[in-house]
Design an enzyme around this catalytic site. Structure first.
Site, PDB file in Angstrom:
ATOM      1  N   ARG A 251      -2.398   6.149  -4.732  1.00 51.36           N
ATOM      2  CA  ARG A 251      -1.505   5.197  -5.032  1.00 51.36           C
ATOM      3  C   ARG A 251       0.010   5.842  -4.704  1.00 51.36           C
ATOM      4  NH1 ARG A 251       0.364   4.864 -10.327  1.00 51.36           N
ATOM      5  NH2 ARG A 251      -0.849   6.393 -11.144  1.00 51.36           N
ATOM      6  N   HIS A 252       0.944   4.963  -4.508  1.00 49.27           N
ATOM      7  CA  HIS A 252       2.433   5.273  -4.387  1.00 49.27           C
ATOM      8  C   HIS A 252       3.069   5.572  -5.660  1.00 49.27           C
ATOM      9  CE1 HIS A 252       6.356   4.831  -3.170  1.00 49.27           C
ATOM     10  NE2 HIS A 252       6.406   5.083  -1.825  1.00 49.27           N
ATOM     11  N   PRO A 253       3.765   6.489  -5.662  1.00 54.93           N
ATOM     12  CA  PRO A 253       4.362   6.647  -7.176  1.00 54.93           C
ATOM     13  C   PRO A 253       5.271   5.524  -7.561  1.00 54.93           C
ATOM     14  CG  PRO A 253       5.727   8.230  -5.403  1.00 54.93           C
ATOM     15  CD  PRO A 253       4.323   7.594  -4.848  1.00 54.93           C
ATOM     16  N   TYR A 254       5.927   4.603  -6.757  1.00 55.83           N
ATOM     17  CA  TYR A 254       6.920   3.808  -7.150  1.00 55.83           C
ATOM     18  C   TYR A 254       6.781   2.545  -7.245  1.00 55.83           C
ATOM     19  CZ  TYR A 254       9.535   8.382  -7.504  1.00 55.83           C
ATOM     20  OH  TYR A 254       9.619   9.554  -7.655  1.00 55.83           O
ATOM     21  N   PHE A 258       0.228  -0.506  -3.598  1.00 54.50           N
ATOM     22  CA  PHE A 258       0.475   0.167  -2.352  1.00 54.50           C
ATOM     23  C   PHE A 258      -0.567   1.623  -2.668  1.00 54.50           C
ATOM     24  CE2 PHE A 258       2.911   2.853   0.752  1.00 54.50           C
ATOM     25  CZ  PHE A 258       3.977   1.899   1.197  1.00 54.50           C
TER      26      PHE A 258
END
Lengths: 400, 400
Positions: A251-254, A258
């Site tokens: 995952r993307h952190p933000y 994504f």
């Protein structure tokens, strides 16, 4: 390991594709590199020098040569593919550093060289009578580059460094893997290879300075420093707000979605960083009602409910092949990419047109150069890795 | 995320440590870079140029500036740590490319520049009236470097590229993770960052050539090409014997024990590539009988029975902390390294002595430069990332 299917034809790219014109002059033409490296980090650096057109003389240990000559995978003729991948485009001479004649020859080669590269453990060059600082004093225009695990100084400088150990210490292994799973090694020798690239970058930097001032220098590049410097995002968290970062899988952190998503066969990466892309995705999947669904409608909500978003998306994606979804979503304007294995990657028309796999005149295939220029040669070295001492006799004569 | 403990003191390293002497001249002193980049790959490249002493003018979009100015993590003063990490050492001017006066100013800056760097999607520079090939025709000594997802040409060149998508397509994600688990994203934006490093390497290569011939060039570096070129080991398997590589977790493909092992608290990497190191390990763990045990006694046997070796070692290692085992095994001559998170890595005395975290005059901390020279400055840029348009007025005057 299973045998793969039809082989792509890598031949002739450099003839048909003007971007790869093999007759263009080389950026580093006329420069002489004495290459005292072995295994991976050092040879990666000197292979880049060869691809950019420097003449690289790989000095190998008398007898067995570079350690990788006796490391697999091997081809039918008994040669090492490991050695080939790391040493295309170089010349080879084998020397016994303890033989006074061989050592004198080596010194004559160094006297005419622009660059010396080595990746022994710190201190070994000095014991061999080749202390980098002393060499630069003796030949003030010379660049002597050392690539090592931890650098030429500091409390850890003499410790044994293997790629796995440096990955462990650098933070990259802790950062890789799912939130609940174990710390995971990057599936390539990233610490060795990126140190080789950084060594190349530092050498060309030193060459620019030498062309402008006439002064040589030592270069000291460490695998730990280099791998640590790759950890930009986690260091934003650790240095700025002084928090401890934790791995979060793919995952993307933000931003969400994504991430990678399971399809019928292979996973597919889908990257929607804003509401517009999210709406394109929902429509393409036949679920326009998700666009404004209470728990999905903003990026913050999707990020907070990422598992629910993932389950919803995979519920649809699992009905078809990744390739079909890739085509549909791409047509809809959604950024996507199939998770390929490198055997699939090397077959991408983009990789082939960019000359990232290169067929050498003997038919062997090696990695191409990622540095593409309009003025300078972007095809890289044109010859296969050398047999041990292949150019030994000629080099002995030339530097006699 | 949890708050971490006492902060190490990064201040003054450059004063006490002659290796980091901040008063040494810079390798790229006197070179002017016009930086049209944003987010991560391009700014990583231009930060390296600033660390090597080039003057880097970061041209930002009028109004909001570089996208990362509005990306977290944020500090108490509302500034973005993301922007800081990627932009230390640069100057900032904000311009509206559609304003004829601003565009004329930009052209005057480019006329005096040595290097222009951009990471727009291919085609955008031409639409802005800044086609790289045309710029090099107009200013024959100029180097115009483009960093992009897939490169300036080829069937994928216009596609959207995010780090996660390039990691997926490159093979690195498929190569990372355990044999039975899912393909795993490398826990940092490796495709962006290594493309930035490769962009830097290509620019310095082009500068060497320009110093020697007077000729400029375009530079075309792609995230996909660069990440693909990191896959050396898997490509040895895919290109040479034409087999499909598979991920194998943290293990080495041919040596055992060469893996990570659970201790009481954190995992520990242990790398024994030969029988001698294996015997040192067995003795240090108090199990000399393992040295010649029928299923453990050669590397081939240990590799074939790796799970049994791992279980045996972890049976002992779980009785104590990783730190204690690290000390014991190190003293016994066994290559080891604790799997650290980057917040622990940044506290290593080795990292601090190498200046890999740098305290700037305003107290902010950024990543140091991994390129260390004896003749040239190895401390890197001395100033923090700029406020938007901080040098705008002065630059407008200078290039009027």
């Amino acid at each position: 390991m299973t045998q793969s299917r039809t082989e792509p034809n890598y031949r002739g790219q450099e003839i048909h594709n003007p971007h790869l014109d093999p007759n263009k002059p080389y950026a580093l033409a006329g420069l002489l590199v004495v290459d005292l490296t072995h295994v991976l980090s050092g040879p990666t650096c000197t292979r880049m020098l060869a691809d950019a057109g420097a003449r690289v003389i790989h000095v190998e240990r008398k007898g067995s040569g570079d350690d990788t000559r006796s490391m697999g995978p091997y081809l039918a003729d008994g040669s090492s593919e490991y050695f080939r991948i790391a040493n295309a485009g170089k010349e080879s001479i084998s020397l016994d550093f303890k033989d006074p004649d061989d050592f004198a020859l080596l010194k004559r080669m160094i006297a005419k060289a622009d660059v010396v590269v080595e990746n022994f453990r710190p201190g070994v060059m000095a014991r061999l009578g080749l202390d980098p600082e002393e060499l630069v004093k003796e030949y003030p225009r010379l660049i002597v580059a050392s690539i090592s695990g931890f650098g030429q100084y500091g409390p850890m400088s003499k410790q044994a460094a293997y790629d796995t150990i440096v990955q462990a210490l650098s933070g990259i292994m802790d950062a890789t893997g799912s939130q609940d799973g174990p710390a995971t090694r990057v599936g390539t020798s990233i610490s060795d290879i990126v140190a080789g690239i950084m060594g190349y970058a530092a050498i060309t930097t030193a060459l620019v300075a030498r062309e402008r001032t006439g002064q040589g220098t030592t270069v000291d590049v460490a695998m730990l420093d280099t791998t640590f410097s790759l950890m930009a995002q986690d260091l934003m968290t650790a240095l700025g707000p002084h928090q401890i970062p934790h791995r979060i899988g793919n995952r993307h952190p933000y931003m969400y979605p994504f991430d990678t998503f399971a399809c019928q066969d292979q996973p597919l990466a889908i990257c929607c960083g804003n509401d517009h892309l999210w709406s394109l995705l929902c429509n393409a999947l036949g679920h326009p009602e998700w666009i404004d669904q209470a728990n999905f409608k903003t990026n913050d909500l999707r990020e907070a409910n990422w598992q629910a978003v993932k389950d919803a998306l995979e519920g649809v994606l699992k009905s078809d092949l990744a390739e079909n979804w890739r085509d549909k979503l791409e047509a809809a304007g959604v950024p996507v990419g199939i998770v390929l294995n490198v055997d699939q990657t090397r077959r991408l028309p983009q990789i082939i047109e960019r000359g990232m796999v290169k067929a050498l005149p003997d038919g062997r295939e090696v990695i191409g150069t990622p540095m593409k220029f309009s003025t300078w040669n972007s095809w890289g070295a044109k010859v296969d890795s050398p047999q041990l001492d292949a150019q030994g006799k000629a080099i002995r004569q030339e530097f006699s």
